[in-house]
Design a protein around this motif. Structure first.
Motif, PDB file in Angstrom:
ATOM      1  N   UNK A   1       0.858  -1.141  -0.068  1.00  0.00           N
ATOM      2  CA  UNK A   1      -0.065   0.161  -0.059  1.00  0.00           C
ATOM      3  C   UNK A   1       0.854   1.245  -0.032  1.00  0.00           C
ATOM      4  N   UNK A   2       0.696   2.020  -0.899  1.00  0.00           N
ATOM      5  CA  UNK A   2       1.469   3.407  -0.997  1.00  0.00           C
ATOM      6  C   UNK A   2       0.249   4.473  -0.135  1.00  0.00           C
ATOM      7  N   UNK A   3       0.688   4.801   0.731  1.00  0.00           N
ATOM      8  CA  UNK A   3      -0.298   6.109   1.499  1.00  0.00           C
ATOM      9  C   UNK A   3       0.074   7.569   0.789  1.00  0.00           C
TER      10      UNK A   3
ATOM     11  N   UNK B   1       2.826   8.544  -2.039  1.00  0.00           N
ATOM     12  CA  UNK B   1       2.525   8.953  -3.043  1.00  0.00           C
ATOM     13  C   UNK B   1       3.308  10.409  -3.494  1.00  0.00           C
ATOM     14  N   UNK B   2       3.442  11.091  -2.546  1.00  0.00           N
ATOM     15  CA  UNK B   2       3.932  12.353  -2.554  1.00  0.00           C
ATOM     16  C   UNK B   2       5.481  12.235  -2.888  1.00  0.00           C
ATOM     17  N   UNK B   3       5.962  11.028  -2.135  1.00  0.00           N
ATOM     18  CA  UNK B   3       7.209  10.887  -2.485  1.00  0.00           C
ATOM     19  C   UNK B   3       7.816  10.345  -3.774  1.00  0.00           C
ATOM     20  N   UNK B   4       6.687   9.428  -4.454  1.00  0.00           N
ATOM     21  CA  UNK B   4       6.942   9.111  -5.502  1.00  0.00           C
ATOM     22  C   UNK B   4       6.109  10.069  -6.773  1.00  0.00           C
ATOM     23  N   UNK B   5       5.870  10.834  -6.454  1.00  0.00           N
ATOM     24  CA  UNK B   5       5.270  11.860  -7.475  1.00  0.00           C
ATOM     25  C   UNK B   5       3.988  11.305  -8.184  1.00  0.00           C
ATOM     26  N   UNK B   6       3.210  10.749  -7.584  1.00  0.00           N
ATOM     27  CA  UNK B   6       1.866  10.337  -8.102  1.00  0.00           C
ATOM     28  C   UNK B   6       1.009  11.536  -8.203  1.00  0.00           C
TER      29      UNK B   6
ATOM     30  N   UNK C   1     -10.521  15.444  -0.820  1.00  0.00           N
ATOM     31  CA  UNK C   1     -11.087  14.785   0.158  1.00  0.00           C
ATOM     32  C   UNK C   1     -10.377  14.662   1.601  1.00  0.00           C
ATOM     33  N   UNK C   2     -11.191  14.542   2.743  1.00  0.00           N
ATOM     34  CA  UNK C   2     -10.750  14.368   3.868  1.00  0.00           C
ATOM     35  C   UNK C   2     -10.102  13.041   4.088  1.00  0.00           C
ATOM     36  N   UNK C   3     -10.066  12.105   3.382  1.00  0.00           N
ATOM     37  CA  UNK C   3      -9.978  10.899   3.347  1.00  0.00           C
ATOM     38  C   UNK C   3      -8.758  10.639   2.118  1.00  0.00           C
ATOM     39  N   UNK C   4      -7.714  10.492   2.459  1.00  0.00           N
ATOM     40  CA  UNK C   4      -6.655  10.551   1.773  1.00  0.00           C
ATOM     41  C   UNK C   4      -6.530   9.435   0.517  1.00  0.00           C
ATOM     42  N   UNK C   5      -5.711   9.599  -0.506  1.00  0.00           N
ATOM     43  CA  UNK C   5      -5.813   8.537  -1.487  1.00  0.00           C
ATOM     44  C   UNK C   5      -4.722   7.368  -1.082  1.00  0.00           C
ATOM     45  N   UNK C   6      -4.822   6.331  -1.939  1.00  0.00           N
ATOM     46  CA  UNK C   6      -3.949   5.151  -2.014  1.00  0.00           C
ATOM     47  C   UNK C   6      -3.679   4.548  -3.373  1.00  0.00           C
ATOM     48  N   UNK C   7      -2.496   3.798  -3.435  1.00  0.00           N
ATOM     49  CA  UNK C   7      -2.302   3.080  -4.646  1.00  0.00           C
ATOM     50  C   UNK C   7      -1.777   1.600  -3.944  1.00  0.00           C
ATOM     51  N   UNK C   8      -2.637   0.956  -4.424  1.00  0.00           N
ATOM     52  CA  UNK C   8      -2.526  -0.501  -3.980  1.00  0.00           C
ATOM     53  C   UNK C   8      -2.010  -1.480  -4.862  1.00  0.00           C
ATOM     54  N   UNK C   9      -0.989  -2.448  -4.446  1.00  0.00           N
ATOM     55  CA  UNK C   9      -0.403  -3.366  -5.342  1.00  0.00           C
ATOM     56  C   UNK C   9      -0.725  -4.616  -4.977  1.00  0.00           C
ATOM     57  N   UNK C  10      -1.390  -5.568  -5.687  1.00  0.00           N
ATOM     58  CA  UNK C  10      -1.816  -6.844  -5.518  1.00  0.00           C
ATOM     59  C   UNK C  10      -1.264  -7.719  -6.225  1.00  0.00           C
TER      60      UNK C  10
ATOM     61  N   UNK D   1     -10.266  23.392 -11.722  1.00  0.00           N
ATOM     62  CA  UNK D   1     -10.349  23.512 -13.100  1.00  0.00           C
ATOM     63  C   UNK D   1      -9.445  24.580 -13.532  1.00  0.00           C
ATOM     64  N   UNK D   2      -8.318  24.288 -14.358  1.00  0.00           N
ATOM     65  CA  UNK D   2      -7.287  24.971 -14.627  1.00  0.00           C
ATOM     66  C   UNK D   2      -5.956  24.693 -13.972  1.00  0.00           C
ATOM     67  N   UNK D   3      -6.168  24.007 -12.977  1.00  0.00           N
ATOM     68  CA  UNK D   3      -4.924  23.382 -12.341  1.00  0.00           C
ATOM     69  C   UNK D   3      -3.853  22.462 -13.390  1.00  0.00           C
ATOM     70  N   UNK D   4      -2.809  22.375 -12.969  1.00  0.00           N
ATOM     71  CA  UNK D   4      -2.032  21.229 -13.934  1.00  0.00           C
ATOM     72  C   UNK D   4      -1.244  20.604 -12.754  1.00  0.00           C
ATOM     73  N   UNK D   5      -1.533  19.243 -13.014  1.00  0.00           N
ATOM     74  CA  UNK D   5      -0.874  18.256 -12.311  1.00  0.00           C
ATOM     75  C   UNK D   5       0.411  17.421 -12.923  1.00  0.00           C
ATOM     76  N   UNK D   6       1.301  17.183 -12.310  1.00  0.00           N
ATOM     77  CA  UNK D   6       2.643  16.589 -12.857  1.00  0.00           C
ATOM     78  C   UNK D   6       2.106  15.093 -12.267  1.00  0.00           C
ATOM     79  N   UNK D   7       2.151  14.286 -13.573  1.00  0.00           N
ATOM     80  CA  UNK D   7       1.754  12.821 -13.214  1.00  0.00           C
ATOM     81  C   UNK D   7       3.008  12.150 -12.906  1.00  0.00           C
ATOM     82  N   UNK D   8       2.584  10.628 -12.415  1.00  0.00           N
ATOM     83  CA  UNK D   8       3.738   9.940 -12.189  1.00  0.00           C
ATOM     84  C   UNK D   8       4.365   9.728 -13.613  1.00  0.00           C
ATOM     85  N   UNK D   9       5.755   9.745 -13.547  1.00  0.00           N
ATOM     86  CA  UNK D   9       6.464   9.547 -14.787  1.00  0.00           C
ATOM     87  C   UNK D   9       6.881  11.090 -15.600  1.00  0.00           C
ATOM     88  N   UNK D  10       6.361  11.977 -15.029  1.00  0.00           N
ATOM     89  CA  UNK D  10       6.580  13.361 -15.491  1.00  0.00           C
ATOM     90  C   UNK D  10       5.662  14.167 -16.262  1.00  0.00           C
ATOM     91  N   UNK D  11       4.760  13.272 -17.082  1.00  0.00           N
ATOM     92  CA  UNK D  11       3.799  14.307 -17.752  1.00  0.00           C
ATOM     93  C   UNK D  11       2.990  15.056 -17.166  1.00  0.00           C
TER      94      UNK D  11
END
Ligand code: BES
Ligand code: MN
Ligand code: ZN
Length: 502
Positions: free
Chosen positions: A219-221, A225-230, A240-249, A329-339
């Protein structure tokens, strides 16, 4: 869950609350399907006539009850319809549907004897799956866990007239049970209210189930996720008050024939974010994690079945909410991998969380990536509420996935990714925006995802927005609410790969 067993006794000798037979529409009226012989004998050969008299026609979905005659040990006979008569055997889907209707109709009874066509293993599996799916109910949120309900799901199904020690039939019951358990697990997750199922609790459920079944769960909490640049997952979850996760199974087999990555959209609630959905469009949006639910369950199914394949599930979990901290709307996100992605509509959030997961999954160089997502209302417009759309960067793979889906009873349709729809997604400030032309919105979303698939990886995208959640009346083996669509397709793909056929 309901239990299915094989019985060597005849339907006449079996003590149950009801004996189930199947009927079909013949050219000259109702006909009995194979399996009903012993019951018909107890009716002195007049069962078809009796059923016709009370209005049965054999139509698919039909359920007609008649009292049992003296020769039967059970008090009730239930006849379920198979549709048009099939001289050379009924399809698995017809059998699943009939079994599902029987289980639903007998809600509140304890035990049913199935006097249904069960001559081969495939039929036994279909009956098992249909019965277990049809008997499903979701009671976790009723007081006392539903124990106070006067009616409970059918507890026991005995498939009658099977041969003693029939190993193939036994294996068929086991396989049908595994698939049903995992589909019902998905349904539970989809039906769970979003105040109970959110990224953290979903990740905990995954961790617990992974331990039970020997599947590795990471589980990436939010911090990870911040550290990995997601940026995609974080950008959607930040409101959200409930923070996101990326889960690898990850399920691995030492003799794996191929590696598959399954990616699931796991928006535990989609309010639309700052581009808020209007009332009427958000009541069912707890279902927006159905892709992640299907991916999770199919990895567990692969593990239970011990398939010779490596399957990694990626659950991209976030809650899409408006708040002072939410992405605008208008914000720019830097995705995982840099795009970079300009977010022009925060309600087009699924593609943002998926993009991160697709890039991350691609780093492990799987042979195939399949993502599953309740992605667009446009796909529901195009294909209706029972069929999902299949897009891919490879025509042969798209055909394979679509055909496998159909073969396991999940209606699916191949959709194109027309290149002219890419240009309107150009952003004036970022590499791409998350909005394109309104027309063909499902294909636009597919083209967006395609941008994030690494070169050389074969990828397919399943837009399950239509069939993931049944808002209508129950039908066949499908209840109201979560349906678990795509689980069977993913399991079939894993089996196909394990057989060296991909
Ligand atoms: N979760 C929705 C799609 C959806 C719609 C799922 C209906 C199930 C049933 C998705 O996040 C969404 O809001 N999509 C937008 C995209 C648009 C803003 C480009 C849509 O389809 O309207
Ligand atoms: Mn949305
Ligand atoms: Zn969504």
């Amino acid at each position: 869950m309901t239990a299915v067993s094989l019985s060597t006794s005849t339907a006449a000798a079996l003590r149950a609350d009801a004996v189930v037979v199947a009927v079909a529409k013949g050219p000259k009226g109702l006909v009995l399907a194979p399996g009903a012989e012993a019951v018909d004998e107890a009716f002195e050969g007049r069962l078809a006539e009796v059923l016709t008299t009370v209005g049965a026609t054999g139509a698919e979905g039909e359920a007609v009850k008649v009292p049992a005659p003296a020769g039967l040990k059970s008090p009730l006979v239930l006849a379920v319809g198979l549709g048009e008569v099939a001289e050379d055997g009924y399809s698995a889907e017809a059998l699943r549907t009939a079994a599902g209707v029987a289980a639903r109709t007998l809600h509140g009874s304890k035990k049913a004897g199935f006097a249904l066509p069960a001559a081969d293993a495939a039929s036994v599996e279909a009956l098992t799956l249909g019965a277990l799916l049809g008997a499903y109910t979701f009671t976790a949120c009723r007081s006392d866990n539903g124990k106070a309900d006067t009616k409970t799901p059918l507890a026991e199904v005995a498939i009658t007239g099977t041969k003693r020690g029939d190993k193939a039939a036994k294996a068929a019951v086991e396989r049908g049970t595994v698939v049903a358990e995992e589909m019902n697990r998905t349904r539970d997750l989809v039906n769970m209210p979003p105040n109970d199922l959110f990224p953290k609790s979903f990740a905990e459920i995954a961790t617990t189930a992974g331990k039970e079944l020997g599947v590795k769960v990471e589980v990436l909490d939010e911090k990870a996720l911040v550290k990995g640049g997601y940026g995609g997952i974080l950008g959607v979850g930040v409101g959200s008050a409930r923070s996101p996760r990326l889960v690898k199974v990850a399920y691995t087999h030492p003799k794996a024939k191929a590696s598959l990555a399954f990616i699931g959209k796991g928006i535990t609630y989609d309010s639309g974010g700052i581009s808020l959905k209007p009332a009427g469009h958000n009541e069912t949006m707890k279902c927006d994690m159905a892709g992640a639910g299907a991916v999770f369950a199919s990895v567990l199914a692969a593990a239970k079945l011990g398939l010779q394949v490596n399957v990694t599930g990626w659950l991209a979990l976030a809650e899409n909410m408006p708040s002072g901290a939410a992405t605008r709307p208008g914000d720019v996100l830097r995705m995982y991998g840099g795009k970079t992605v300009e977010v022009l509509n925060t309600d087009a959030e699924g593609r943002l969380v998926l993009a991160d997961a697709i890039v991350r999954a691609g780093e492990e160089k799987p042979d195939y990536i399949v993502d599953v997502a309740t992605l667009t209302g446009a796909m529901v417009m195009a294909l209706g509420s029972r069929t999902f759309g299949v897009m891919a960067n490879d025509d042969a793979f798209r055909s394979t996935v679509t055909e496998l889906a159909e073969s396991v009873g999940e209606p699916a349709w191949a959709m194109p990714l027309p290149t002219h729809l890419r240009k309107p997604m150009d952003s004036t400030v970022a590499d791409i925006s998350n909005m394109g032309e309104r027309m063909g919105g499902g294909l636009v979303a597919g083209l967006f995802l395609k941008e994030f698939v690494a070169d050389g990886i074969t990828w397919a995208h399943l837009d399950i927005a239509g069939p993931a959640f049944n808002e209508g009346a129950p039908f066949g083996y499908t209840p109201k609410g979560g349906t678990a669509t795509a689980v069977r397709t993913l399991v079939a793909l894993a089996e196909h790969a394990a057989d060296g056929k991909l």
